[in-house]
Scaffold this active site. Structure first.
Site, PDB file in Angstrom:
ATOM      1  N   LEU A 476       0.812  -1.210   0.000  1.00 34.21           N
ATOM      2  CA  LEU A 476       0.000   0.000   0.000  1.00 34.21           C
ATOM      3  C   LEU A 476       0.847   1.262   0.000  1.00 34.21           C
ATOM      4  O   LEU A 476       0.422   2.302  -0.505  1.00 34.21           O
ATOM      5  CB  LEU A 476      -0.930   0.013   1.218  1.00 34.21           C
ATOM      6  N   GLY A 477       2.024   1.182   0.616  1.00 35.84           N
ATOM      7  CA  GLY A 477       2.866   2.362   0.709  1.00 35.84           C
ATOM      8  C   GLY A 477       4.165   2.046   1.411  1.00 35.84           C
ATOM      9  O   GLY A 477       4.367   0.945   1.947  1.00 35.84           O
ATOM     10  N   GLY A 479       7.576   4.104   3.664  1.00 36.09           N
ATOM     11  CA  GLY A 479       8.146   5.306   4.249  1.00 36.09           C
ATOM     12  C   GLY A 479       9.394   4.972   5.021  1.00 36.09           C
ATOM     13  O   GLY A 479       9.935   3.862   4.933  1.00 36.09           O
ATOM     14  N   PHE A 481       9.716   4.384   8.062  1.00 39.25           N
ATOM     15  CA  PHE A 481       9.471   3.368   9.079  1.00 39.25           C
ATOM     16  C   PHE A 481       9.478   1.961   8.516  1.00 39.25           C
ATOM     17  O   PHE A 481       9.627   0.992   9.240  1.00 39.25           O
ATOM     18  CB  PHE A 481       8.110   3.619   9.741  1.00 39.25           C
ATOM     19  N   SER A 483       7.369  -0.609   5.357  1.00 42.32           N
ATOM     20  CA  SER A 483       6.340  -0.742   4.322  1.00 42.32           C
ATOM     21  C   SER A 483       5.025  -1.198   4.934  1.00 42.32           C
ATOM     22  O   SER A 483       5.000  -1.850   5.982  1.00 42.32           O
ATOM     23  CB  SER A 483       6.779  -1.752   3.255  1.00 42.32           C
ATOM     24  N   VAL A 484       3.919  -0.859   4.233  1.00 42.48           N
ATOM     25  CA  VAL A 484       2.582  -1.265   4.657  1.00 42.48           C
ATOM     26  C   VAL A 484       1.971  -2.119   3.552  1.00 42.48           C
ATOM     27  O   VAL A 484       2.021  -1.750   2.369  1.00 42.48           O
ATOM     28  CB  VAL A 484       1.689  -0.045   4.945  1.00 42.48           C
ATOM     29  N   ASP A 594       3.404  14.176  15.741  1.00 40.53           N
ATOM     30  CA  ASP A 594       3.599  14.239  14.285  1.00 40.53           C
ATOM     31  C   ASP A 594       2.257  14.306  13.565  1.00 40.53           C
ATOM     32  O   ASP A 594       1.975  13.518  12.664  1.00 40.53           O
ATOM     33  CB  ASP A 594       4.396  13.020  13.804  1.00 40.53           C
TER      34      ASP A 594
END
Length: 777
Positions: A476-477, A479, A481, A483-484, A594
């Site tokens: 899905l995405g 970053g 941190f 991956s999702v 954040d």
């Protein structure tokens, strides 16, 4: 692999469900909620005549439940008449509906998620479900004194006795509203004509007249009351996109809803008459509805009875839908020509491409693209296909409609043989696979036992996570941190989002932070953590899935559907409620650190959910401040972050103020461009608010379509939130009440740091040089 204790858990689950239903039946005989005796989430409220029941119900196949009224007699075939602001809840055990003073509240674990907007005071009030299906809050002992009623907020449906126009008892102007993926519609009374109404679709108005037998006019046409016709015991007015119908229930042929009256009255006169993926044929003078190739009626019984607006559904799923919304090149998806059309369908999206083949590829690359045309430039259709009409004579138009992934050429394998082959393979391999998964499950579970966790989180094995995500194939995405991935839990239809953290030290820190914060709390405006997995160095978190993605994709992107002002306002209010819960209602104050549009997710109903608690900090109630190391994202940081001062929950308030301006304007606050004589948008906004010109701050794509009072109120809240001194900023609880209009606000001052920018000093705390110097210290 199902754990060995599953049969016992399943038995207990079934027992709890049966017990809950029995309990609900036992307590649902009353039609009143009084102070001190709330209605639990698994209970229902029943009208005295037994016709209607109120409870927390689930639309379609979703996991969220919403407060609504439905007809008891029809069970699962009844429409639900939603109440309130469509506040979604999941855990019925933690939800209640209760009365306090003169207001009705939805509460989850003690936190208020929604309240009725009663303005009149009462010594004692009760909530009553009337025999008409109207939920009212009225003074106890005086049934004629009504403070609030659900009929004044009818959504897209109106029951007999309901009003369009001015409700004289509450001075509310009542209208019906329809909200689709990217389309809005409304139905309102038109006092300029007898029994008149205005049907609006995406801002385009069509005027019509109700028949005399259907409505009763009051106040010279200021209000219209929907009549109850005794011959038909079950009926209601239903608004769909571009169409309004008086629906009645028919027992014929297994039962279904029939349109007793419809405007427009036929597919030749109404482009939305045949519903989604339905086409109006030229076979008869009046026109007939049929589904385009590859689609079938969504509700065949209703189509047979002559009600077509429910439209058509795919016979076979798209390839990208099978992959969880992600395209893989689309080799299996095909396009079929629909030609001899009278013009192009409703609401095409222009795409800039060089060739016809590029246009096809552009549609194939988006799972939500359902059709394309190359007749006058590349045009794409997203999500839905409305207003398909076959022409009697030239000129003709044509489009290419996307078909499901299992549609094959004659020389290929049929779906039947593919299914048989797969089933046969599974039968042969099942014994070996079960043994392997059992071993891995026990090994992973043993490894995850080393991590202690509080609350009701589920400990998943790595094998379960890998299976749920298709070996992490549906990303899905990504970053900093990690991956999702999208997945479906084994043995369930529940769609989840799995965050796979990367980086040993940072991953462990973020993992523990998220589990210790999100894992302990529940709120409708906070993303729900379902469970986790610890396997060697792997750290995975399992969240509820948010189908509408993150807020930034909707307010900054031209490709996403435009969010109306009302949706934006509700999103802002939801974020505020979530932060207020974190700051003021948790056992320990939680500072998110954040807050930004990327960390606000939207569910199917566009209800906002705050996510990504990797930077969050738990702050005991006995402490007022903490944190000195910079966390967060440039542009959303409060001045105290930059100056190295201790951080309090007011830092989140500042970030929320910046996000609020972005929701209002549809642009990044950090964009370095000219806004009048200013280069920083919040500076420009603060000046305009003080000058009373808030419409210039509204996203230009909305073309001024907003409630100006709400807009002015929201802009003032944003300005109060971004004050330089934290003591000058309101708490998030105060922000919620300010947005709801419960408390009055003075005009906010322009922050001193903004004054410097106005006077020409461009070396403030938000300059790039200042940020670089600060982060190097």
């Amino acid at each position: 692999m199902v754990p060995p204790q599953a049969p016992l858990l399943l038995f207990l689950l079934l027992l709890s469900i049966v017990g809950g239903e029995l309990l609900s039946a036992a307590v649902a005989s009353t039609d009143t909620i009084v102070a001190g005796k709330p209605m639990a989430g698994n209970q229902t409220l029943v009208s005295k005549n037994g016709k209607f029941e109120l409870g927390f119900f689930t639309p379609g196949s979703g996991i969220h439940r919403f407060l609504g009224v439905r007809m008891r007699k029809l069970a699962g075939k009844s429409p639900t008449f939603w109440i309130g602001d469509r506040v979604g809840v999941i855990d019925l055990a933690a939800v209640s509906l209760e009365i306090f003073a003169e207001k009705l509240y939805i509460k989850e674990s003690g936190a208020s998620l929604w309240s009725s907007n009663s303005s009149a005071a009462a010594a004692a009030a009760v909530a009553v479900l009337l025999d008409t299906g109207d939920l009212v809050v009225r003074e106890e002992g005086n049934s004629s004194r009504v403070m609030w009623r659900s009929f004044d907020y009818p959504g897209d449906s109106l029951l007999p006795g309901g009003i369009l126009g001015i409700d004289a008892a509450t001075a509310t102007n009542v209208s019906l509203t329809f909200k689709g993926f990217s389309h809005d519609g409304s139905l309102r009374a038109d006092a300029s004509r007898t029994n008149g109404f205005v049907l609006a679709t995406d801002g385009r108005d069509v005027r019509g007249v109700f028949p005399d037998w259907m409505v009763t006019s009051h106040g010279n046409g200021a209000s219209l009351v929907l009549n109850e016709v005794m011959n038909y015991s079950i009926e209601f007015l239903q608004l769909n996109l571009g169409q309004v119908s008086l629906m009645r229930w028919s027992e014929s042929g297994g039962g279904g809803w029939v349109a007793r009256w419809t405007f427009p009255s036929g597919c030749k006169s109404g482009g939305f008459f045949c519903g989604d993926f339905g086409a109006c044929t030229a076979a008869a003078a009046a026109g007939e509805c049929r589904c385009v190739d590859g689609f079938t009626p969504s509700y065949p019984d209703e189509w047979r009875l002559g009600y077509f607006v429910t439209g058509c559904s795919r016979s076979l799923p798209l390839n990208c839908e099978a992959n969880g919304g992600q395209t893989d090149g689309g080799d299996d998806d095909t396009f079929a020509i629909v030609d001899k059309l009278q013009g192009l369908p409703y609401n095409p999206q222009d795409e800039t491409v060089a060739t016809d083949e590029d246009c096809r590829a552009a549609c194939m690359s988006k799972c939500y693209c359902v059709a394309y045309s190359t007749e006058s430039g590349c045009k794409l259709w997203y999500h839905n296909l409305y207003n398909l009409s076959l022409a009697d004579k030239p000129p003709y138009s044509k489009i290419y409609v996307r078909l499901g992934s299992n549609v094959r050429r004659k020389g290929g394998l049929t779906t039947r043989w593919i299914v048989l082959l797969v089933i046969g393979s599974l039968v042969v391999a099942s014994a070996m696979l079960a043994l392997v998964l059992l071993c891995r499950y026990r090994r992973d579970l043993f490894a995850s036992d080393k991590f202690e966790v509080e609350g009701s989180l589920i400990v998943y094995s790595y094998a379960q996570i890998r299976k749920a995500t298709g070996n992490f194939s549906d990303k899905l995405g990504e970053g900093g941190f990690g991956s999702v991935f999208r997945g479906t839990l084994p043995g369930s239809t529940t769609v989840v989002a799995v965050k796979n953290l990367k980086g040993h030290g940072q991953a462990e820190k973020q993992f523990r932070t998220e589990v210790q914060t999100v894992g302990m709390i529940r709120h409708t405006n906070l993303v729900r953590l379902l469970g986790f997995c610890v396997n060697g160095n792997r750290r995975l978190l399992v969240y509820e899935y948010m189908p509408n993605g993150s807020l930034d994709a909707h307010i900054f992107s031209e490709k996403s559907g435009l969010l109306s002002w009302q949706v934006r306002y509700q999103i802002a209010l939801g974020i505020a409620r979530g932060l207020a819960y974190l700051h003021e209602e948790c056992e320990d104050c939680i500072i998110h650190c954040d807050i930004k549009p990327e960390n606000i997710l939207l569910d199917k109903e566009f209800c906002p959910k705050i996510c990504d608690f990797g930077m969050a900090k738990l702050l005991g109630r006995e402490f007022n401040s903490a944190l000195t190391t910079i966390r967060g994202t440039m542009g959303y940081l409060a001045p105290e972050w930059i100056y190295g001062q201790p951080i309090t929950k007011k830092a989140d308030v500042y970030s929320f103020g910046i996000v609020l301006f972005e929701i209002i304007s549809g642009r990044r606050s950090t964009e370095r461009m000219k806004f009048g004589s200013h280069r920083y948008f919040p500076t420009y906004a603060a000046v305009q608010v003080n000058e009373g010109d808030v419409l210039c701050l509204l996203d230009s794509r909305l073309e001024g379509n907003a409630n100006v009072k709400e807009l002015d109120n929201t802009c003032r809240v944003a300005c109060w939130c971004i004050q330089d001194e934290e003591n000058d900023r309101p708490s998030m609880g105060q922000v919620v009440r300010m947005l709801e209009g419960v408390v009055d606000m003075e005009m906010p001052p322009i922050p001193a740091s903004f004054q410097n920018l106005i006077e020409g000093d461009d070396s403030g705390i938000y300059s790039e040089e200042s940020w670089q110097l600060r982060t190097q210290d």
